[in-house]
Design a protein around this motif. Structure first.
Motif, PDB file in Angstrom:
ATOM      1  N   ILE A 169      69.644  42.054 -87.042  1.00  0.00           N
ATOM      2  CA  ILE A 169      68.435  41.234 -87.020  1.00  0.00           C
ATOM      3  C   ILE A 169      68.091  40.737 -88.420  1.00  0.00           C
ATOM      4  CG2 ILE A 169      65.952  41.265 -86.590  1.00  0.00           C
ATOM      5  CD1 ILE A 169      66.489  43.219 -84.308  1.00  0.00           C
ATOM      6  N   VAL A 170      68.208  41.648 -89.404  1.00  0.00           N
ATOM      7  CA  VAL A 170      67.928  41.270 -90.794  1.00  0.00           C
ATOM      8  C   VAL A 170      68.908  40.197 -91.272  1.00  0.00           C
ATOM      9  CG1 VAL A 170      67.896  42.083 -93.176  1.00  0.00           C
ATOM     10  CG2 VAL A 170      66.877  43.487 -91.369  1.00  0.00           C
ATOM     11  N   ALA A 171      70.198  40.367 -90.924  1.00  0.00           N
ATOM     12  CA  ALA A 171      71.206  39.384 -91.329  1.00  0.00           C
ATOM     13  C   ALA A 171      70.936  38.024 -90.684  1.00  0.00           C
ATOM     14  CB  ALA A 171      72.596  39.878 -90.966  1.00  0.00           C
ATOM     15  N   MET A 172      70.526  38.041 -89.405  1.00  0.00           N
ATOM     16  CA  MET A 172      70.241  36.797 -88.698  1.00  0.00           C
ATOM     17  C   MET A 172      69.050  36.081 -89.330  1.00  0.00           C
ATOM     18  SD  MET A 172      69.468  36.205 -84.646  1.00  0.00           S
ATOM     19  CE  MET A 172      67.954  37.193 -84.729  1.00  0.00           C
ATOM     20  N   ILE A 173      68.004  36.847 -89.664  1.00  0.00           N
ATOM     21  CA  ILE A 173      66.825  36.261 -90.301  1.00  0.00           C
ATOM     22  C   ILE A 173      67.195  35.669 -91.659  1.00  0.00           C
ATOM     23  CG2 ILE A 173      64.566  36.776 -91.303  1.00  0.00           C
ATOM     24  CD1 ILE A 173      64.191  38.879 -89.114  1.00  0.00           C
ATOM     25  N   PHE A 174      68.005  36.406 -92.409  1.00  0.00           N
ATOM     26  CA  PHE A 174      68.428  35.923 -93.729  1.00  0.00           C
ATOM     27  C   PHE A 174      69.268  34.658 -93.595  1.00  0.00           C
ATOM     28  CE2 PHE A 174      71.542  35.802 -97.187  1.00  0.00           C
ATOM     29  CZ  PHE A 174      70.697  35.798 -98.288  1.00  0.00           C
ATOM     30  N   SER A 175      70.178  34.654 -92.582  1.00  0.00           N
ATOM     31  CA  SER A 175      71.038  33.494 -92.374  1.00  0.00           C
ATOM     32  C   SER A 175      70.214  32.273 -91.984  1.00  0.00           C
ATOM     33  CB  SER A 175      72.068  33.799 -91.290  1.00  0.00           C
ATOM     34  OG  SER A 175      72.857  32.669 -91.006  1.00  0.00           O
TER      35      SER A 175
END
Length: 242
Positions: free
Chosen positions: A29-35
Motif C-alpha cells: 500500500i505504501v509503495a502504491m501511494i508513493f508510486s
C-alpha cells in the motif's frame, strides 16, 4: 510448566505467516501511494513544462506581430503558407512570415521574421537502433521544434535563429475573415494554397479599417513518450493599416 511458558511467550507458524502477510500488504500500500504520488508529480511537472514552453513561443509570436510594419509603408510582406499534406489540422505544419521591428542583440531591428516547424528529436529516448527518436513512441507522429528566424530585410542573411518550443506535433494558423467574421483555414481561401496573402487593413463598407487577427494553435507533448499532450490556442489581434 517451563514448556507451557515457552509456548505461551512465542509465536506459532500461523501467527508468523499472518504477521508477514500484513507487513507485505502494508508495504504494498505504501509503495502504491508513493508510486501514485511520483506519477502525479511527474505529470504535473510535464504539464507545466508544456504550458511554459508553449506560452513562451506564442507570446513571442504575439510580440513580433505587434511590431509589424503598416501596410501603407509599402515594405510589409505578410504571408501564410500551409503544408499541402497537412489537411488534418491536428497534423498541420503552417508557416508565417512578415516584416517587423523586433528587439535583436539589445537594439531594435527591422527584418523579415519567419515562424515554422523543423524536425526535432527526443534525446532522452532511443530507438531500437540506438538513435534518438524523432516521432512519438505510441502514435508514431513526427516531432517538431517551433523555430523563429529573423532575416535582414530584403536579403537571405540570417540575423537570429531561436528554437522556441520542442516536441510540437502541429502548428495550425487560421486567419480572421473580415467578411464572415470568423476564423478560417488558409486552405479555405481562393488564393493559391502554397502562399496565401493575408488581406491586412481591409475596410468595411463604411470605410473603417478592420482589425485583422490570427488564431494560432499548437499541439505539444512533454516528450516522445506522450505522457502529456496539450492543445494550446492563442488569438492575436493586429491593428495594422491604421
Amino acid at each position: 510448566m517451563r514448556n507451557e511458558l515457552s509456548a505461551s511467550n512465542g509465536f506459532t507458524l500461523i501467527e508468523l505467516l499472518v504477521a508477514v502477510g500484513l507487513m507485505m500488504l502494508i508495504m504494498g500500500i505504501v509503495a502504491m501511494i508513493f508510486s501514485q504520488g511520483s506519477s502525479t508529480y511527474r505529470d504535473t511537472q510535464e504539464r507545466l513544462l508544456i504550458y511554459d514552453s508553449a506560452s513562451f513561443a506564442l507570446n513571442t509570436l504575439d510580440t513580433d506581430l505587434k511590431g509589424c510594419l503598416p501596410i501603407e509603408e509599402g515594405k510589409q510582406v505578410f504571408s501564410l503558407s500551409e503544408d499541402k499534406s497537412g489537411a488534418d489540422t491536428e497534423e498541420a505544419k503552417d508557416k508565417i512570415s512578415f516584416v517587423a521591428t523586433v528587439p535583436l542583440n539589445g537594439e531594435s531591428r527591422t527584418g523579415s521574421v519567419a515562424y515554422r516547424l523543423e524536425p526535432d528529436t527526443d534525446l532522452s529516448l532511443l530507438s531500437q537502433d540506438g538513435k534518438p527518436v524523432n516521432e512519438t513512441v505510441r502514435t508514431k507522429r513526427p516531432l517538431y521544434v517551433l523555430r523563429r528566424e529573423v532575416y535582414e530585410l530584403g536579403t537571405d542573411t540570417l540575423l537570429s535563429k531561436l528554437d522556441l518550443c520542442h516536441y510540437v506535433l502541429s502548428l495550425n494558423i487560421e486567419y480572421y475573415d473580415t467578411a464572415s467574421k470568423k476564423f478560417r483555414q488558409i486552405s479555405d481561401s481562393s488564393e493559391p494554397k502554397d502562399k496565401f496573402k493575408w488581406p491586412i487593413g481591409d475596410k468595411d463598407p463604411e470605410g473603417e479599417v478592420l482589425h485583422s487577427g490570427l488564431r494560432v494553435t499548437i499541439i505539444v507533448v512533454a516528450s516522445g513518450g506522450e505522457h502529456q499532450e496539450r492543445v494550446i490556442p492563442k488569438v492575436i489581434w493586429l491593428p495594422l493599416g491604421q
